[in-house]
Motif scaffolding. Structure first.
Motif, PDB file in Angstrom:
ATOM      1  N   ALA B 184      22.369  10.463 -14.078  1.00  0.00           N
ATOM      2  CA  ALA B 184      21.719   9.640 -15.104  1.00  0.00           C
ATOM      3  C   ALA B 184      22.477   9.664 -16.430  1.00  0.00           C
ATOM      4  CB  ALA B 184      20.288  10.126 -15.324  1.00  0.00           C
ATOM      5  N   HIS B 185      23.150  10.781 -16.716  1.00  0.00           N
ATOM      6  CA  HIS B 185      23.883  10.919 -17.979  1.00  0.00           C
ATOM      7  C   HIS B 185      25.234  11.582 -17.729  1.00  0.00           C
ATOM      8  CE1 HIS B 185      20.314  10.017 -20.421  1.00  0.00           C
ATOM      9  NE2 HIS B 185      19.637  10.802 -19.591  1.00  0.00           N
ATOM     10  N   VAL B 186      26.265  11.045 -18.352  1.00  0.00           N
ATOM     11  CA  VAL B 186      27.570  11.707 -18.339  1.00  0.00           C
ATOM     12  C   VAL B 186      27.993  11.914 -19.788  1.00  0.00           C
ATOM     13  CG1 VAL B 186      29.998  11.543 -17.688  1.00  0.00           C
ATOM     14  CG2 VAL B 186      28.242  10.675 -16.138  1.00  0.00           C
ATOM     15  N   PHE B 187      28.373  13.147 -20.114  1.00  0.00           N
ATOM     16  CA  PHE B 187      28.874  13.470 -21.454  1.00  0.00           C
ATOM     17  C   PHE B 187      30.387  13.649 -21.392  1.00  0.00           C
ATOM     18  CE2 PHE B 187      25.223  13.945 -24.233  1.00  0.00           C
ATOM     19  CZ  PHE B 187      24.191  13.877 -23.304  1.00  0.00           C
ATOM     20  N   SER B 188      31.065  12.967 -22.294  1.00  0.00           N
ATOM     21  CA  SER B 188      32.529  12.954 -22.296  1.00  0.00           C
ATOM     22  C   SER B 188      33.054  13.256 -23.693  1.00  0.00           C
ATOM     23  CB  SER B 188      33.007  11.567 -21.863  1.00  0.00           C
ATOM     24  OG  SER B 188      34.378  11.384 -22.157  1.00  0.00           O
ATOM     25  N   PRO B 189      34.068  14.122 -23.803  1.00  0.00           N
ATOM     26  CA  PRO B 189      34.700  14.316 -25.110  1.00  0.00           C
ATOM     27  C   PRO B 189      35.593  13.114 -25.440  1.00  0.00           C
ATOM     28  CG  PRO B 189      35.901  15.531 -23.443  1.00  0.00           C
ATOM     29  CD  PRO B 189      34.728  14.892 -22.737  1.00  0.00           C
ATOM     30  N   ALA B 190      35.818  12.896 -26.731  1.00  0.00           N
ATOM     31  CA  ALA B 190      36.684  11.782 -27.126  1.00  0.00           C
ATOM     32  C   ALA B 190      37.572  12.148 -28.301  1.00  0.00           C
ATOM     33  CB  ALA B 190      35.843  10.556 -27.476  1.00  0.00           C
ATOM     34  N   GLY B 191      38.852  11.790 -28.154  1.00  0.00           N
ATOM     35  CA  GLY B 191      39.777  11.804 -29.284  1.00  0.00           C
ATOM     36  C   GLY B 191      40.000  10.344 -29.651  1.00  0.00           C
ATOM     37  N   GLY B 192      40.941   9.702 -28.968  1.00  0.00           N
ATOM     38  CA  GLY B 192      41.129   8.266 -29.123  1.00  0.00           C
ATOM     39  C   GLY B 192      40.157   7.450 -28.282  1.00  0.00           C
ATOM     40  N   GLY B 193      39.463   8.101 -27.341  1.00  0.00           N
ATOM     41  CA  GLY B 193      38.404   7.431 -26.578  1.00  0.00           C
ATOM     42  C   GLY B 193      38.788   6.946 -25.191  1.00  0.00           C
ATOM     43  N   GLY B 194      40.025   7.160 -24.769  1.00  0.00           N
ATOM     44  CA  GLY B 194      40.480   6.629 -23.484  1.00  0.00           C
ATOM     45  C   GLY B 194      39.680   7.135 -22.295  1.00  0.00           C
ATOM     46  N   LEU B 195      39.411   8.416 -22.262  1.00  0.00           N
ATOM     47  CA  LEU B 195      38.636   8.994 -21.162  1.00  0.00           C
ATOM     48  C   LEU B 195      37.247   8.377 -21.099  1.00  0.00           C
ATOM     49  CD1 LEU B 195      37.851  11.087 -19.000  1.00  0.00           C
ATOM     50  CD2 LEU B 195      37.495  12.746 -20.849  1.00  0.00           C
ATOM     51  N   THR B 196      36.585   8.303 -22.241  1.00  0.00           N
ATOM     52  CA  THR B 196      35.219   7.777 -22.273  1.00  0.00           C
ATOM     53  C   THR B 196      35.208   6.311 -21.844  1.00  0.00           C
ATOM     54  OG1 THR B 196      34.897   9.250 -24.160  1.00  0.00           O
ATOM     55  CG2 THR B 196      33.127   7.694 -23.682  1.00  0.00           C
ATOM     56  N   LEU B 197      36.185   5.556 -22.305  1.00  0.00           N
ATOM     57  CA  LEU B 197      36.264   4.145 -21.919  1.00  0.00           C
ATOM     58  C   LEU B 197      36.512   4.009 -20.417  1.00  0.00           C
ATOM     59  CD1 LEU B 197      36.190   1.218 -22.808  1.00  0.00           C
ATOM     60  CD2 LEU B 197      38.632   1.384 -23.406  1.00  0.00           C
ATOM     61  N   ALA B 198      37.362   4.879 -19.884  1.00  0.00           N
ATOM     62  CA  ALA B 198      37.633   4.845 -18.437  1.00  0.00           C
ATOM     63  C   ALA B 198      36.353   5.094 -17.642  1.00  0.00           C
ATOM     64  CB  ALA B 198      38.683   5.887 -18.070  1.00  0.00           C
ATOM     65  N   LEU B 199      35.511   5.985 -18.133  1.00  0.00           N
ATOM     66  CA  LEU B 199      34.244   6.248 -17.438  1.00  0.00           C
ATOM     67  C   LEU B 199      33.364   5.002 -17.433  1.00  0.00           C
ATOM     68  CD1 LEU B 199      33.491   9.792 -18.860  1.00  0.00           C
ATOM     69  CD2 LEU B 199      34.147   9.257 -16.504  1.00  0.00           C
ATOM     70  N   THR B 200      33.263   4.339 -18.584  1.00  0.00           N
ATOM     71  CA  THR B 200      32.417   3.132 -18.624  1.00  0.00           C
ATOM     72  C   THR B 200      32.974   2.061 -17.688  1.00  0.00           C
ATOM     73  OG1 THR B 200      33.570   2.086 -20.485  1.00  0.00           O
ATOM     74  CG2 THR B 200      31.770   3.594 -21.033  1.00  0.00           C
ATOM     75  N   LYS B 201      34.282   1.937 -17.650  1.00  0.00           N
ATOM     76  CA  LYS B 201      34.896   0.953 -16.746  1.00  0.00           C
ATOM     77  C   LYS B 201      34.662   1.344 -15.290  1.00  0.00           C
ATOM     78  CE  LYS B 201      38.694  -0.480 -19.846  1.00  0.00           C
ATOM     79  NZ  LYS B 201      38.789  -1.952 -19.763  1.00  0.00           N
ATOM     80  N   GLY B 202      34.752   2.634 -15.011  1.00  0.00           N
ATOM     81  CA  GLY B 202      34.562   3.102 -13.646  1.00  0.00           C
ATOM     82  C   GLY B 202      33.147   2.891 -13.157  1.00  0.00           C
ATOM     83  N   PHE B 203      32.180   3.306 -13.959  1.00  0.00           N
ATOM     84  CA  PHE B 203      30.776   3.207 -13.535  1.00  0.00           C
ATOM     85  C   PHE B 203      30.269   1.763 -13.541  1.00  0.00           C
ATOM     86  CE2 PHE B 203      30.556   7.821 -14.648  1.00  0.00           C
ATOM     87  CZ  PHE B 203      30.022   8.276 -13.453  1.00  0.00           C
ATOM     88  N   ARG B 204      30.979   0.875 -14.206  1.00  0.00           N
ATOM     89  CA  ARG B 204      30.528  -0.512 -14.351  1.00  0.00           C
ATOM     90  C   ARG B 204      30.331  -1.199 -12.997  1.00  0.00           C
ATOM     91  NH1 ARG B 204      34.770  -3.731 -17.534  1.00  0.00           N
ATOM     92  NH2 ARG B 204      34.133  -2.516 -19.351  1.00  0.00           N
ATOM     93  N   VAL B 205      31.069  -0.762 -11.985  1.00  0.00           N
ATOM     94  CA  VAL B 205      30.985  -1.451 -10.680  1.00  0.00           C
ATOM     95  C   VAL B 205      29.692  -1.118  -9.940  1.00  0.00           C
ATOM     96  CG1 VAL B 205      33.479  -1.548 -10.438  1.00  0.00           C
ATOM     97  CG2 VAL B 205      32.232   0.355  -9.407  1.00  0.00           C
ATOM     98  N   PHE B 206      28.936  -0.135 -10.434  1.00  0.00           N
ATOM     99  CA  PHE B 206      27.696   0.236  -9.746  1.00  0.00           C
ATOM    100  C   PHE B 206      26.503  -0.407 -10.443  1.00  0.00           C
ATOM    101  CE2 PHE B 206      30.716   3.781  -9.384  1.00  0.00           C
ATOM    102  CZ  PHE B 206      30.930   3.748  -8.018  1.00  0.00           C
ATOM    103  N   ASP B 207      25.501  -0.808  -9.662  1.00  0.00           N
ATOM    104  CA  ASP B 207      24.337  -1.469 -10.246  1.00  0.00           C
ATOM    105  C   ASP B 207      23.593  -0.533 -11.183  1.00  0.00           C
ATOM    106  OD1 ASP B 207      24.869  -3.821  -9.013  1.00  0.00           O
ATOM    107  OD2 ASP B 207      23.636  -3.389  -7.241  1.00  0.00           O
ATOM    108  N   GLU B 208      23.449   0.708 -10.759  1.00  0.00           N
ATOM    109  CA  GLU B 208      22.699   1.640 -11.603  1.00  0.00           C
ATOM    110  C   GLU B 208      23.558   2.831 -11.982  1.00  0.00           C
ATOM    111  OE1 GLU B 208      18.711   2.516 -10.680  1.00  0.00           O
ATOM    112  OE2 GLU B 208      18.397   0.680  -9.525  1.00  0.00           O
TER     113      GLU B 208
END
Lengths: 359, 359
Positions: B184-208
């Motif tokens: 339900a929740h994923v916590f990600s550290p961010a410097g420039g934000g690449g990792l966090t953005l990759a997670l949003t892009k990755g999870f985007r393909v799932f409905d929930e």
């Protein structure tokens, strides 16, 4: 599901139900990218045990050992170690909430001890322990008596002392069989021989298991020489002269069984000198991206020894165990750095010039 | 099969067929042993990205980035880094047989650079790079021009600069969905934000998919504050004042997209101070056996921030990303050691006395 649950039917777990697990096992088996090609081997693989949670295969031992202590409500975890066993036990004892006390050999390099302290283990450097044979045995005896009075067991990563926990190491064999059913040869480093013996015990359940080869530095030739020369038993040596951390074990410990069981699998003994180990460590880091400590390159060095003797068919599937992480022993890499200094520049133009001059 | 082959249908790999693989990905997702119970969370998990081959999640980026360079017969791998990206690229470039040159920020701590050198990368410390904004941009521009003339691409672990390789990081999301479909929740550290953005892009393909939360130190508040406060965009800061290595990135880089995409998932921003990060690093090491660098504990610290604000339901499935290995930054642990000195004894009797006095 932990690896112990996955392979439960191969293990004798005395009804143990709850496993302290922090991500041990299920390590990658990777195909060689470059070294195999260079040596003419078409199916060379590395089992990356250094990617276990505390940085070595000892996590498989510690997980099972500490799970048993927890199940028996042990007051403490008592152990001896000067390296990877201690780090693994310290980690699992911390997670289990069991105070961990580790007797370390007199004069052990402090760098290798830090990880245990960081997990919260209490370290005790005992005068002459590991230096003097009778003192060493006395310390182990005293620890065993103390353990009994604390409802505990002394944890030493050898079948001779801690057979229950050592079963955990057998899971390496089950994983390799799942990952590479065609495996024909496995090369394993040996100090006291526990890891190698665990492999023979693990693969024993399969009808067509691989040959298990035992690799030691010349400076700690307790098992490999006797195995190669056809002797029945391992040999105690006066003192270990190898500098390869983790493999300085002059006592026989599990050695007699290793000689017998490796021979039974068709395996042999390989002997390597320390310089060869450092060479293969660097080859593995710079050609395979496998960032291992020196002991983690001993299996590869031993494969080369067997290859040079013409004992390995180049098309067979070969697995070298990589036992410990490069971060464990950063000093061992310093010699590789002197040839690769940092360039101090004021502008990328200087990098451009460098690249163009090289071509 | 590599993770890129497993999840190929979610990625845009331009027909790339051969992947340089050294065991990246398929990292353990472990259930919390102690911290979750202490915080009243029944489903807290850690994704152990620090167990990747070079010790951080950047291996997922580097594998794909270098595979592409290799497919295009690039002459060199050019990159900027002062830490984990450089180590990862150095490893994969070494395996690919591509010379690797890394521009490092002026004054970067030498300890973090060693691993790159050990893999064989050539390091160039560029005067004022990373200190002066216009110089920094000039260096990146010069590198990009140099890369073009060398049939290469500059590798910087951000979607802004290296979108192809960054797709590799999305595989973390696919693995988490396979390992814990209820997340339900994923916590990600961010410097420039690449990792966090990759997670949003990755999870985007799932409905929930889960809510993705972005965690930053107060001293590098480029994304988390703006996300929490409802702003549309990230903010550049004058200079980073956090000491957490890897998260000192005052520029926005992928930040605007992180604000937009995290908000879209229902995620929020967490801000943590450095002392909290060090505290949770020690908690993770001593209670979970998770041997992480400070940046690897930032997600956990950010979860605590959100919990304190009452934003997380205690029964939901929560994943904290553990990004980098504790071995990467041993200095950060020194403060934990002073309370746990080695005991020098001559006999186990003294340990026995210690244990009995404690009880």
């Amino acid at each position: 599901m932990t690896v112990f649950e996955t392979y439960r039917n191969h293990l004798s777990l005395d009804g143990l139900q709850h496993f302290i697990s922090i991500g041990e096992g299920n390590t990658p088996l990777v195909r060689s990218n470059r070294i195999g090609i260079e040596l003419g081997l078409s199916n060379l693989y590395f089992k990356l045990e250094h990617l276990n949670p505390s940085g070595s295969y000892k996590d498989r031992f510690a997980s099972l050992a500490v799970s048993q202590l927890k199940a028996h409500n042990a007051d403490v975890c008592l152990a001896t170690s000067s390296g990877n066993t201690g780090a693994a036990l310290a980690a699992y004892a911390a997670v289990a909430g069991i105070p961990c006390h580790i007797a370390i050999v007199d004069g052990a390099p402090i760098g290798k001890l830090r990880q245990m302290q960081e997990y919260g283990a209490k370290l005790w450097m005992v005068k002459d322990f590991g230096k003097d044979a009778s003192k060493t045995q006395a310390v182990i005896n005293d620890l065993e008596n103390l353990a009994t009075s604390c409802n505990s067991l002394v944890q030493i990563s050898a079948f001779k002392y801690s057979p229950f926990g050592m079963q955990g190491v057998q899971t390496i064999a089950y994983e390799i069989m799942d990952q590479l059913p065609s495996v024909a040869h496995v090369f394993s480093p040996a100090g006291g021989g526990g890891l190698t013996l665990a492999l023979t015990k693990g693969f024993r359940v399969f009808d067509e298991g691989p040959s298990i080869h035992c690799v030691q530095p010349f400076g700690n030739n307790t098992i490999s020489g006797p195995l190669r020369e056809g002797f029945e038993k391992a040999q105690r040596i006066e003192s270990s002269t190898t500098q390869i951390s983790g493999l300085q074990v002059p006592s026989v410990i599990d050695g007699d069984a290793v000689v017998r069981e490796c021979r039974h699998t068709g395996g042999n003994g390989s002997l390597v000198n320390d310089q060869e180990v450092y060479f293969w460590q660097q080859q593995m880091i710079t050609k395979e991206g496998i960032y291992c400590e020196p002991a983690g390159a001993v299996a590869m060095a031993g494969l080369k020894y067997a290859l040079d003797k013409g004992e390995i068919h180049p098309n067979q599937s070969i697995v070298c165990l990589v036992t410990g992480h490069g971060f464990k022993d950063v000093k061992s890499m310093e010699k590789h750095l002197t040839n690769n200094p940092i360039g101090y520049i004021s502008d990328i133009y200087e990098l451009k010039k460098f690249l163009h001059e090289k071509n």
